[in-house]
Write an enzyme that holds these catalytic residues in place. Structure first.
Site, PDB file in Angstrom:
ATOM      1  N   GLU A 440      24.217  35.335  37.158  1.00 40.37           N
ATOM      2  CA  GLU A 440      25.139  34.389  37.780  1.00 40.37           C
ATOM      3  C   GLU A 440      26.584  34.635  37.327  1.00 40.37           C
ATOM      4  O   GLU A 440      27.361  33.702  37.154  1.00 40.37           O
ATOM      5  CB  GLU A 440      24.726  32.936  37.492  1.00 40.37           C
ATOM      6  CG  GLU A 440      23.345  32.580  37.962  1.00 40.37           C
ATOM      7  CD  GLU A 440      23.094  32.919  39.409  1.00 40.37           C
ATOM      8  OE1 GLU A 440      24.070  33.031  40.184  1.00 40.37           O
ATOM      9  OE2 GLU A 440      21.932  33.090  39.793  1.00 40.37           O
ATOM     10  N   GLY A 441      26.911  35.900  37.152  1.00 36.73           N
ATOM     11  CA  GLY A 441      28.235  36.271  36.678  1.00 36.73           C
ATOM     12  C   GLY A 441      28.239  36.388  35.179  1.00 36.73           C
ATOM     13  O   GLY A 441      28.133  35.383  34.470  1.00 36.73           O
TER      14      GLY A 441
END
Length: 595
Positions: A440-441
Site C-alpha cells: 500500500e505504498g
C-alpha cells in the site's frame, strides 16, 4: 501457542475518555451507536478474535495457502472461521444500511480491524480488502454498479481486491499496460496481468470482485490516462445471480516471508468483462478512495501486531526466571527473579507499551475524524475533519507499521533465543508485520506524500488542523504544575517539528531533492509529536480522574507510561531535527559508481 486477550479496557478508555466516541450518536445515521451497543460490539468482537481467529494463526502460517489448477485453498479452519465471521454480520458493520449494512461508526470498524490483526493478521486481509472495494464502489459507482455488487460485498458472500501492481510497475503506476476496450454494449474487455494481488483467488467466497486499473484506447500517457474497472471473477446477471465464469484466472501464488495464510496472487485478465467505475481517465481518483482507506487499515495492522507482541513479551517477562535484581532478590523464595525486574527488560516493555497505547489513541482520533468527515451536518466541520485525516494518513501508515516492526522485534529480544523458535510464535509476528512497511505504498513513499503533497497543499491548510489545536493545548496545560513535566518535552518536540517544517518548505520549494532526502526523518518526527499529543491528552484525562478520586489502575499506569514516553522516546526528535538540518548533500554527494 501465543496468548492474546483483547485490550478492551484500554480501548474503552480511548473511545470513552480520550476521543469521546459517544458523541457520534448525535450525527445523522449514527443514532443507534449507543454506549450499550458499542459495548456489545466490543465484547463480541473480542470473543470472535480470541476464540475463533487466534487458534488458526499459527496453524495457518505453518500450512499456508496452496495452489493447484488455477484454484487457491486457504488453510484448514479458515473457511469455517470466515463463515462465522459473515454470519455475525461483521462484514457490514460500517456499511450503508441501504445495501444491507449496519451503518455503525467507522471508528468502531477500526477497533474491529485492530483486534482481528492482533489475533490473525493473515485472516484479516480478506475482509479488509473487501471493505475497501465496497467503499470505492459506494463512492464512485453508478446506481447499476452499486445495485449489482454492493449487497453481496456487504453480506460477505463476495470478496473484493485491489489490482494495481504489474511486473514492470509498482509505485510508478503510470507504467501500467493492462488495457480496456469497449465491448459495444456499455461494458469493457480487459487484458493484462496483475501481480502481488492480496486475496486475488481463494475459497472463502463464491465470487471475487476485482477493482482493476487499466488504460482505455487513446488514453493519455502516465497516471492521467488510467481508468478503474469493476471486474468480477464470475459474471453477475441483471437479477444479481451468478452467471458464467469471467475470463479472469490465477496463474500462481507467491511464497512469502509472512502472512502465509493470505493468498498473494498473479491474476490474468484475458478479455475479461468489466464495468467502468467513475469517469474515464479518472481511475486514480477513484482508486485513491480505496488506497487511502487501505493505508489507514495497514497502519492498524502494525498496531495490532504491536499489541499482541507486547502481550506475549510481557507474559514471558513475568514468568521467565533469570538472574537477580540489582537491588537484591525481589523473590527470594524462588531460584531467580523474573525478567521483568531487570532495567533493560523494563525499558523494552515500556517502549512497547508506550508506542502501542499512543498509536491506539491516535488511531481513535483519526477514526472519529473519519466519522465527522462522513456524517457531520456542518460543512466546515466535515472539511476540517477531512483535512486532518488526509494529513495524518501517510503518518499513520508509515509510523504505525515501523513501530509494529520495532515492537515485534523488541518482543523477540525479550524472549531471547526462545523468541527465535517457531513454536513460541514470536518470530511469526516479526515476519507477518514486515510486509506492512512495504505494501500500500512503501513507507518512503508515504514520507514523500507527506512532504511533497500534504505540506504544500492549499498553502499548508491541512497542517493547521494539527498544529493549531496542539499549540492551544500546550499553552493551556503548561500552566498546570502537574502536567508541566509532560508539556515541556512535548513543547520542545513541537518546536522542532515547526522548525523542520519551515526548513523543508523553504529548501524544497527551491530544490525538491532537499525535501525528498529528509522526508522519512520528517515523517518520523511528525509521528512522534503526534503520539506525544495523544499522550498529553491521555495524561490530562488520567490526572483528572486522580484529582476526582476516581482513578483506576489503568489511569495511574497512563501517568507513568506517559512520563516514560516524554522522557525516553520523544527526545528522538532532537536527533531527527539534526538530520533534517543536514539536508540532502550527505545523501546525494556520493557518486553512484562508488556505492
Amino acid at each position: 501457542m501465543p496468548v492474546y486477550k483483547a485490550p478492551l479496557d484500554d480501548i474503552r478508555f480511548v473511545l470513552d475518555e480520550v476521543v469521546n466516541a459517544a458523541s457520534l450518536v448525535a450525527l445523522p445515521g449514527y443514532e443507534e451507536a449507543t454506549p450499550e451497543l458499542i459495548e456489545q460490539i466490543l465484547t463480541e468482537a473480542a470473543r470472535l478474535c480470541e476464540q475463533e481467529l487466534l487458534p488458526l494463526n499459527q496453524s495457518g502460517d505453518i500450512e499456508g495457502c496452496s495452489f493447484a489448477a488455477g484454484a487457491v485453498r486457504t488453510p484448514a479452519g479458515f473457511r469455517q472461521a470466515y463463515q462465522t465471521y459473515i454470519e455475525g454480520g461483521w462484514t457490514g458493520l460500517a456499511c450503508n444500511p441501504a445495501y444491507g449494512g449496519q451503518g455503525l461508526p467507522l471508528v468502531l470498524n477500526g477497533v474491529l480491524e485492530e483486534l482481528i490483526c492482533s489475533a490473525n493478521l493473515a485472516f484479516g486481509i480478506y475482509p479488509g480488502l473487501s471493505h475497501g472495494a465496497y467503499n470505492a464502489i459506494h463512492v464512485h459507482g453508478n446506481d447499476d454498479v452499486k445495485r449489482r455488487f454492493l449487497p453481496r460485498l456487504v453480506d460477505g458472500s463476495w470478496a473484493g481486491t485491489m489490482c494495481l501492481t504489474e511486473p514492470q510497475c509498482g509505485t510508478d503506476l503510470g507504467l501500467i499496460r493492462t488495457r480496456a476496450e469497449p465491448d459495444g454494449s456499455g461494458g469493457y474487455l480487459l487484458t493484462g496481468t496483475k501481480i502481488f494481488i492480496s486475496a486475488g483467488e481463494h475459497d472463502l467466497t463464491e465470487n471475487i470482485i476485482h477493482l482493476v486499473l487499466a488504460r482505455l484506447p487513446g488514453a493519455p500517457v502516465g497516471i492521467r490516462g488510467l481508468s478503474l474497472f469493476v471486474v468480477p471473477k464470475v459474471l453477475v446477471n441483471d437479477d444479481g445471480s451468478l452467471g458464467e465464469r469471467n475470463a479472469v484466472s490465477c496463474s500462481g501464488i507467491e511464497h512469502k516471508m509472512g502472512i502465509r495464510a493470505s493468498a498473494t496472487c498473479v491474476i490474468n485478465f484475458d478479455r475479461a468483462t468489466g464495468w467502468l467505475l467513475g469517469q474515464p481517465h479518472k481511475g486514480m481518483r477513484a482508486m485513491f478512495t480505496m488506497m487511502n482507506e487501505a493505508r489507514l487499515a495497514v497502519g492498524i495492522q502494525g498496531l495490532g501486531i504491536a499489541e499482541v507482541a507486547y502481550q506475549n513479551a510481557l507474559a514471558y517477562a513475568r514468568d521467565r526466571l533469570q538472574g537477580r535484581s540489582l537491588g537484591g532478590p525481589r523473590y527470594p523464595d524462588r531460584s531467580a527473579d523474573p525478567l521483568i525486574v531487570h532495567p533493560d527488560i523494563r525499558r523494552m516493555l515500556l517502549t512497547m507499551k508506550a508506542y502501542t497505547e499512543g498509536c491506539r489513541a491516535l488511531a481513535g482520533r483519526v477514526g472519529v475524524a473519519l466519522d465527522r468527515q462522513e456524517r457531520d451536518p456542518d460543512l466546515k466541520c466535515r472539511q476540517e475533519a477531512g483535512e486532518l485525516v488526509a494529513l495524518l494518513t501517510p503518518v499513520i501508515k508509515a509510523l504505525f507499521t515501523d513501530i509494529g516492526f520495532e515492537v515485534a522485534n523488541l518482543g523477540m529480544q525479550i524472549w531471547g533465543g526462545h523468541g527465535y523458535i517457531r513454536d513460541n510464535g514470536m518470530e511469526q509476528f516479526v515476519r507477518d508485520v514486515r510486509i506492512t512497511q512495504l505494501y500500500e505504498g512503501a513507507n518512503g513513499i508515504q514520507a514523500l506524500d507527506l512532504v511533497g503533497r500534504k505540506l504544500p497543499q492549499d498553502v499548508g491548510r491541512s497542517l493547521r488542523r494539527f498544529f493549531h489545536p496542539l499549540a492551544a493545548e500546550l499553552e493551556r496545560d503548561g500552566a498546570d504544575s502537574v502536567l508541566a513535566p509532560y508539556v515541556r518535552p512535548l513543547a520542545k518536540a513541537f518546536g522542532r517539528l515547526q522548525q523542520a517544517t519551515v526548513v523543508i518548505a523553504q529548501r524544497g520549494l527551491a530544490k525538491p531533492v532537499e525535501a525528498a532526502a529528509v522526508a522519512s526523518d520528517y515523517l518520523r518526527l511528525f509521528g512522534l509529536v503526534a503520539l506525544g499529543a495523544s499522550w498529553l491528552t491521555m495524561v490530562r484525562v488520567a490526572q483528572a480522574q486522580v484529582v476526582a478520586g476516581t482513578a483506576t489502575p489503568l489511569h495511574r499506569a497512563k501517568l507513568d507510561t506517559g512520563r516514560f514516553f516524554m522522557a525516553k522516546l520523544l527526545p528522538q526528535t532532537g536527533a531527527l531535527l539534526s538530520s533534517i538540518m543536514a539536508g540532502a548533500e550527505p545523501v546525494m554527494t556520493l557518486d553512484e559508481a562508488l556505492f
